[in-house]
Scaffold this motif. Structure first.
Motif, short mmCIF file in Angstrom:
data_model
loop_
_atom_site.label_atom_id
_atom_site.label_comp_id
_atom_site.label_asym_id
_atom_site.label_seq_id
_atom_site.Cartn_x
_atom_site.Cartn_y
_atom_site.Cartn_z
N PHE A 26 76.18 36.41 39.87
CA PHE A 26 75.78 36.73 41.24
C PHE A 26 76.95 37.26 42.05
O PHE A 26 76.84 38.27 42.76
N ALA A 27 78.11 36.60 41.93
CA ALA A 27 79.29 37.05 42.66
C ALA A 27 79.77 38.40 42.16
O ALA A 27 80.09 39.31 42.95
N LEU A 28 79.81 38.57 40.83
CA LEU A 28 80.32 39.81 40.27
C LEU A 28 79.40 40.99 40.55
O LEU A 28 79.86 42.11 40.82
N VAL A 29 78.09 40.75 40.49
CA VAL A 29 77.14 41.85 40.72
C VAL A 29 77.16 42.27 42.19
O VAL A 29 77.08 43.46 42.50
N HIS A 30 77.27 41.30 43.10
CA HIS A 30 77.39 41.66 44.51
C HIS A 30 78.65 42.50 44.73
O HIS A 30 78.61 43.51 45.46
N ALA A 31 79.75 42.07 44.13
CA ALA A 31 80.97 42.88 44.22
C ALA A 31 80.77 44.24 43.55
O ALA A 31 81.32 45.25 44.02
N GLY A 32 79.98 44.26 42.47
CA GLY A 32 79.69 45.52 41.80
C GLY A 32 78.97 46.51 42.69
O GLY A 32 79.19 47.73 42.60
N VAL A 33 78.09 46.02 43.55
CA VAL A 33 77.41 46.91 44.51
C VAL A 33 78.45 47.57 45.40
O VAL A 33 78.43 48.80 45.62
N LEU A 34 79.36 46.78 45.92
CA LEU A 34 80.39 47.32 46.81
C LEU A 34 81.31 48.28 46.06
O LEU A 34 81.68 49.34 46.60
N ILE A 35 81.67 47.94 44.82
CA ILE A 35 82.54 48.82 44.03
C ILE A 35 81.86 50.16 43.78
O ILE A 35 82.48 51.23 43.90
N ALA A 36 80.57 50.13 43.44
CA ALA A 36 79.84 51.37 43.18
C ALA A 36 79.73 52.24 44.44
O ALA A 36 79.85 53.46 44.36
N VAL A 37 79.53 51.60 45.58
CA VAL A 37 79.47 52.37 46.84
C VAL A 37 80.83 53.00 47.14
O VAL A 37 80.91 54.16 47.57
N VAL A 38 81.90 52.24 46.92
CA VAL A 38 83.24 52.79 47.12
C VAL A 38 83.48 53.97 46.20
O VAL A 38 84.05 55.00 46.61
N ARG A 39 83.05 53.86 44.95
CA ARG A 39 83.19 54.97 44.01
C ARG A 39 82.34 56.16 44.45
O ARG A 39 82.75 57.32 44.30
N LEU A 66 75.50 55.78 43.70
CA LEU A 66 74.59 55.07 44.58
C LEU A 66 73.42 54.47 43.81
O LEU A 66 72.95 53.37 44.12
N VAL A 67 72.94 55.19 42.79
CA VAL A 67 71.89 54.64 41.94
C VAL A 67 72.40 53.41 41.19
O VAL A 67 71.70 52.40 41.06
N ALA A 68 73.65 53.50 40.70
CA ALA A 68 74.24 52.33 40.03
C ALA A 68 74.37 51.16 40.99
O ALA A 68 74.12 50.00 40.62
N ALA A 69 74.72 51.44 42.25
CA ALA A 69 74.81 50.38 43.24
C ALA A 69 73.44 49.76 43.49
O ALA A 69 73.31 48.54 43.65
N GLY A 70 72.39 50.59 43.55
CA GLY A 70 71.04 50.06 43.73
C GLY A 70 70.61 49.19 42.56
O GLY A 70 69.97 48.14 42.76
N ALA A 71 70.95 49.60 41.32
CA ALA A 71 70.62 48.78 40.15
C ALA A 71 71.35 47.45 40.20
O ALA A 71 70.79 46.39 39.87
N ALA A 72 72.61 47.47 40.64
CA ALA A 72 73.35 46.22 40.77
C ALA A 72 72.73 45.32 41.83
O ALA A 72 72.69 44.10 41.68
N ALA A 73 72.24 45.93 42.92
CA ALA A 73 71.59 45.14 43.96
C ALA A 73 70.34 44.45 43.43
O ALA A 73 70.07 43.29 43.77
N LEU A 74 69.58 45.13 42.60
CA LEU A 74 68.39 44.51 41.99
C LEU A 74 68.80 43.34 41.10
O LEU A 74 68.08 42.33 41.02
N ALA A 75 69.93 43.47 40.42
CA ALA A 75 70.37 42.41 39.51
C ALA A 75 70.81 41.15 40.25
O ALA A 75 70.84 40.07 39.65
N THR A 76 71.11 41.27 41.54
CA THR A 76 71.55 40.08 42.27
C THR A 76 70.46 39.02 42.32
O THR A 76 70.75 37.82 42.23
N TRP A 77 69.21 39.43 42.47
CA TRP A 77 68.12 38.46 42.54
C TRP A 77 67.85 37.83 41.18
O TRP A 77 67.46 36.67 41.11
N VAL A 78 68.06 38.59 40.12
CA VAL A 78 67.92 38.03 38.78
C VAL A 78 68.99 36.96 38.54
O VAL A 78 68.70 35.88 38.02
N CYS A 79 70.23 37.26 38.93
CA CYS A 79 71.30 36.28 38.78
C CYS A 79 71.04 35.03 39.61
O CYS A 79 71.30 33.90 39.16
#
Length: 317
Positions: A220-233, A54-67
């Protein structure tokens, strides 16, 4: 109103968008109420999920705005202030969840670019270019996943064929949005079209801008998908990352067809459908979508609105 008392076309368009938005939101609310026990089970499952993921998913969510900021910088030749650019993307994300069809984010970014000295016409062109490139990147990723590696990414016998159609439809929707944004540019003579082409040549004539525009859109697309992947994990659901990535791309493409604020209802339903087709149990799919929405939309909403108000007060917007 026209002279005959009939509503103007633009007003009718807004009424149609509001009607569709209300219908989707009400339908989503009805579905949630009808499956309340499944939703409760999914929420409980998220509460005991793996905290590290979940922390990894949160970090990925922060990266979406940078992308998003990197892609926006790549759409203009002028150098934009990095800190304020990222803050504007954060505020735009909050505004995007209040108005339909990405109007909020477009308005915030348009205001930001004009405040940075970019003309209104060139700012509209930059937004259209960014939207079109983002749609093309998602379309290309979906097609690659569907056609290049069909044995490992075949979600179901129906989804691959339907997925291509959804990806194509999503790309068309993005292109239509880009055209609508640039509509004022097409009302003049060929001079306006010449300015648009000149802006495109100027942006793609600089390697740094090309890398920022296309790389930021891809990220942007990959990081958004990364949030979902991290939550699934985090939920310990045994669905391959490639399947989750494909599910996100198909769902986001389908959500573009309905003008709801931030894809509210349309994206959620499409994500649950594609994740379930990928092999996730219904409760786990709901939990994953809830976690994804929580990290990318609901938790940042209030801070984003505060940043929006602060940027407006400081005349950044």
């Amino acid at each position: 109103m026209s002279a005959t008392g009939a509503p103007l076309p633009r007003a009718r368009g807004r009424n149609w968008q509001l009607a569709v938005t209300a219908a989707v939101v009400l339908t989503a609310g009805w579905v949630v109420a009808a499956h309340r026990h499944t939703v409760d089970a999914g929420t409980d499952r998220l509460a005991v999920a793996d905290r590290n993921w979940l922390v990894a998913a949160g970090a990925a969510a922060l990266a979406t705005w940078v992308c998003a900021a990197v892609a926006q910088q790549g759409a203009v030749t002028e150098r934009l202030p990095a800190g304020r650019l990222v803050a504007a993307q954060f505020a735009a994300g909050a505004a995007n969840h209040l108005l339909p069809a990405g109007i909020g984010a477009s308005a915030v970014n348009l205001r930001f670019l004009t405040r940075c000295g970019v003309s209104t016409a060139r700012s509209a062109t930059a937004l259209a270019v960014k939207a079109a490139v983002g749609g093309l990147v998602r379309f290309a990723l979906a097609v690659v996943l569907l056609l290049v590696s069909p044995p490992t990414l075949r979600i179901s016998p129906v989804v691959p064929r339907a997925g291509v159609l959804l990806a194509v439809a999503g790309g068309i929707a993005v292109a239509a949005t880009a055209v609508a944004i640039c509509r004022p540019l097409r009302r003049g003579t060929g001079r306006a079209a010449s300015r648009v082409l000149a802006d495109l040549r100027a942006v793609h004539g600089r390697r740094a801008r090309v890398c920022a525009l296309w790389g930021g859109s891809l990220g942007f697309a990959l990081v958004h998908a990364g949030v979902l992947i991290a939550v699934v994990r985090a939920l310990d659901v045994s669905v391959p990352a490639g399947h989750v990535l494909l599910a996100y791309l198909l769902a986001s493409g389908a959500a573009l067809l309905l003008p709801t604020p931030g894809g509210l209802g349309s994206l959620d339903a499409a994500l649950v459908l594609t994740l379930t087709a990928a092999g996730a149990p219904g409760a786990a799919a709901l939990s994953a979508v809830f976690g994804y929405r929580l990290l990318t939309a609901w938790l940042p909403l209030l801070p984003g609105l505060l940043v929006l108000a602060l940027l407006t007060r400081r005349s950044v917007l």
